[in-house]
Motif scaffolding. Structure first.
Motif, PDB file in Angstrom:
ATOM      1  N   LEU A 236       2.463  97.801  73.760  1.00 37.53           N
ATOM      2  CA  LEU A 236       1.356  97.373  74.613  1.00 37.53           C
ATOM      3  C   LEU A 236       0.043  98.063  74.242  1.00 37.53           C
ATOM      4  CD1 LEU A 236       2.974  97.182  78.173  1.00 37.53           C
ATOM      5  CD2 LEU A 236       2.473  95.314  76.606  1.00 37.53           C
ATOM      6  N   GLY A 237       0.124  98.997  73.279  1.00 40.35           N
ATOM      7  CA  GLY A 237      -1.089  99.672  72.836  1.00 40.35           C
ATOM      8  C   GLY A 237      -1.287 101.055  73.426  1.00 40.35           C
ATOM      9  N   TYR A 238      -0.285 101.561  74.155  1.00 42.76           N
ATOM     10  CA  TYR A 238      -0.392 102.889  74.754  1.00 42.76           C
ATOM     11  C   TYR A 238       0.270 103.931  73.845  1.00 42.76           C
ATOM     12  CZ  TYR A 238      -1.762 100.231  78.830  1.00 42.76           C
ATOM     13  OH  TYR A 238      -2.404  99.371  79.668  1.00 42.76           O
ATOM     14  N   THR A 239      -0.193 105.166  73.968  1.00 36.51           N
ATOM     15  CA  THR A 239       0.349 106.237  73.139  1.00 36.51           C
ATOM     16  C   THR A 239       1.773 106.588  73.558  1.00 36.51           C
ATOM     17  OG1 THR A 239      -1.868 107.148  72.897  1.00 36.51           O
ATOM     18  CG2 THR A 239      -0.034 108.583  72.307  1.00 36.51           C
ATOM     19  N   ASN A 240       2.034 106.572  74.851  1.00 39.00           N
ATOM     20  CA  ASN A 240       3.348 106.941  75.358  1.00 39.00           C
ATOM     21  C   ASN A 240       3.557 106.318  76.740  1.00 39.00           C
ATOM     22  OD1 ASN A 240       1.854 108.647  77.157  1.00 39.00           O
ATOM     23  ND2 ASN A 240       1.821 110.214  75.561  1.00 39.00           N
ATOM     24  N   TYR A 241       4.712 106.577  77.323  1.00 39.43           N
ATOM     25  CA  TYR A 241       5.028 105.987  78.623  1.00 39.43           C
ATOM     26  C   TYR A 241       4.114 106.520  79.722  1.00 39.43           C
ATOM     27  CZ  TYR A 241       7.447 104.874  82.955  1.00 39.43           C
ATOM     28  OH  TYR A 241       7.738 104.432  84.213  1.00 39.43           O
ATOM     29  N   SER A 242       3.739 107.791  79.622  1.00 40.66           N
ATOM     30  CA  SER A 242       2.866 108.381  80.647  1.00 40.66           C
ATOM     31  C   SER A 242       1.543 107.639  80.743  1.00 40.66           C
ATOM     32  CB  SER A 242       2.616 109.863  80.329  1.00 40.66           C
ATOM     33  OG  SER A 242       3.813 110.598  80.409  1.00 40.66           O
ATOM     34  N   GLN A 243       0.985 107.265  79.594  1.00 40.17           N
ATOM     35  CA  GLN A 243      -0.275 106.530  79.592  1.00 40.17           C
ATOM     36  C   GLN A 243      -0.080 105.137  80.191  1.00 40.17           C
ATOM     37  OE1 GLN A 243      -2.231 105.126  75.881  1.00 40.17           O
ATOM     38  NE2 GLN A 243      -3.828 106.622  76.389  1.00 40.17           N
ATOM     39  N   LEU A 244       1.034 104.490  79.861  1.00 42.49           N
ATOM     40  CA  LEU A 244       1.346 103.180  80.436  1.00 42.49           C
ATOM     41  C   LEU A 244       1.511 103.284  81.950  1.00 42.49           C
ATOM     42  CD1 LEU A 244       2.288 100.224  80.494  1.00 42.49           C
ATOM     43  CD2 LEU A 244       4.555 101.011  79.788  1.00 42.49           C
TER      44      LEU A 244
END
Length: 280
Positions: free
Chosen positions: A60-68
């Motif tokens: 989705l374009g996020y660095t990691n799950y935390s950012q998502l």
């Protein structure tokens, strides 16, 4: 606020694998509840591994799950559509307001998808390059030309050519000591991909600017920046992505100028003196 995660999921949904589609379905169905889940809880609920959750976030374009998770939590607080449609009955001021609001949301969303490590790596490639070349064809040529125009103001050798064959020739002459910035809204333009392949063959560090994390072009990037865009009735998504792509240029230019400091100031001073002589 960035473009709705739900809309981003819908864009890439056909390309997702079976496990990723389970995660996508879970987020679409559960909305706010999904944003409260830890990565382990999400993995358990979706019957996938933690690694699959992390890969999905990156898709989705996020660095990691935390950012998502952060983005999802913030988006689910919004009760109204991010991009308001322009109707036939809107007054000129209403059209102007909706248009500018859409651009603001686009810029905020683009920022949300940035992270410091990517910015640092991109600037490292740029400031240590012998030659810096900007590539973009069709509508993306506007973005490449804008970057070329800006980066003439720093002490780097910058190049740009908007004709495909000449750009391809230029790509074949760059080396691992240079840097290329390649822009494409869709990331699947065949001519742009030919240029990216030529660059990769010569081991040139590539900075990609595109709207689609899963596009073929993104696979070529040593660093990727994603522009936010959304379709509306009177405006294609590419028009909004142009706004965010130009802003990404601005960010890279300002960071480069900051790095060179006085040297960049001197280049700008020389340019201004030459222009002033012309317009006395």
């Amino acid at each position: 606020m960035e473009l709705s995660i739900i809309e981003r999921i819908k864009k890439i949904y056909p390309e997702l694998g079976r496990s990723s589609k389970r995660i996508a379905d879970y987020i679409i169905i559960n909305g706010t509840n999904a944003s409260s889940k830890t990565v382990t809880e999400m993995a358990t609920d979706c019957h996938v591994s933690v690694a699959t959750i992390s890969r999905f976030a990156k898709q989705l374009g996020y660095t990691n799950y935390s950012q998502l998770k952060w983005a999802l939590s913030n988006q689910m607080e919004e009760d109204t559509p991010i991009i308001q449609e322009i109707s036939d009955t809107d007054t000129p001021m209403m059209v102007a307001k909706k248009t500018l609001d859409a651009n603001i949301e686009t810029l905020n969303g683009t920022f949300d998808l940035m992270n410091e490590d990517d910015l640092k790596r991109a600037i490292h490639y740029i400031v240590h390059s012998n030659r810096l070349e900007f590539f973009g064809l069709g509508g993306s040529n506007i973005v490449a030309l804008d970057a070329y125009h800006k980066f003439l103001r720093v002490p780097l050798t910058v190049l740009h050519d908007d004709e495909y064959h000449l750009a391809l020739m230029q790509a074949s002459r760059l080396t691992e000591d240079d840097c290329a910035v390649v822009t494409s809204h869709t990331g699947n333009d065949t001519d742009t991909l030919d240029i990216a392949r030529a660059l990769k063959h010569k081991h040139v560090p590539i900075i990609v600017i595109t709207s689609f994390p899963n596009s073929p072009l993104a696979d070529f990037g040593n660093v990727n920046f994603f522009s936010i865009s959304e379709d509306s009735r009177y405006r294609s998504e590419a028009l909004l992505s142009l706004t965010s792509q130009l802003a990404i240029n601005d960010c890279l230019y300002m960071l480069t100028a900051q790095y060179f400091g006085d040297a960049a100031d001197n280049v700008l001073k020389d340019i201004r003196q030459v222009i002033l002589k012309k317009h006395q």
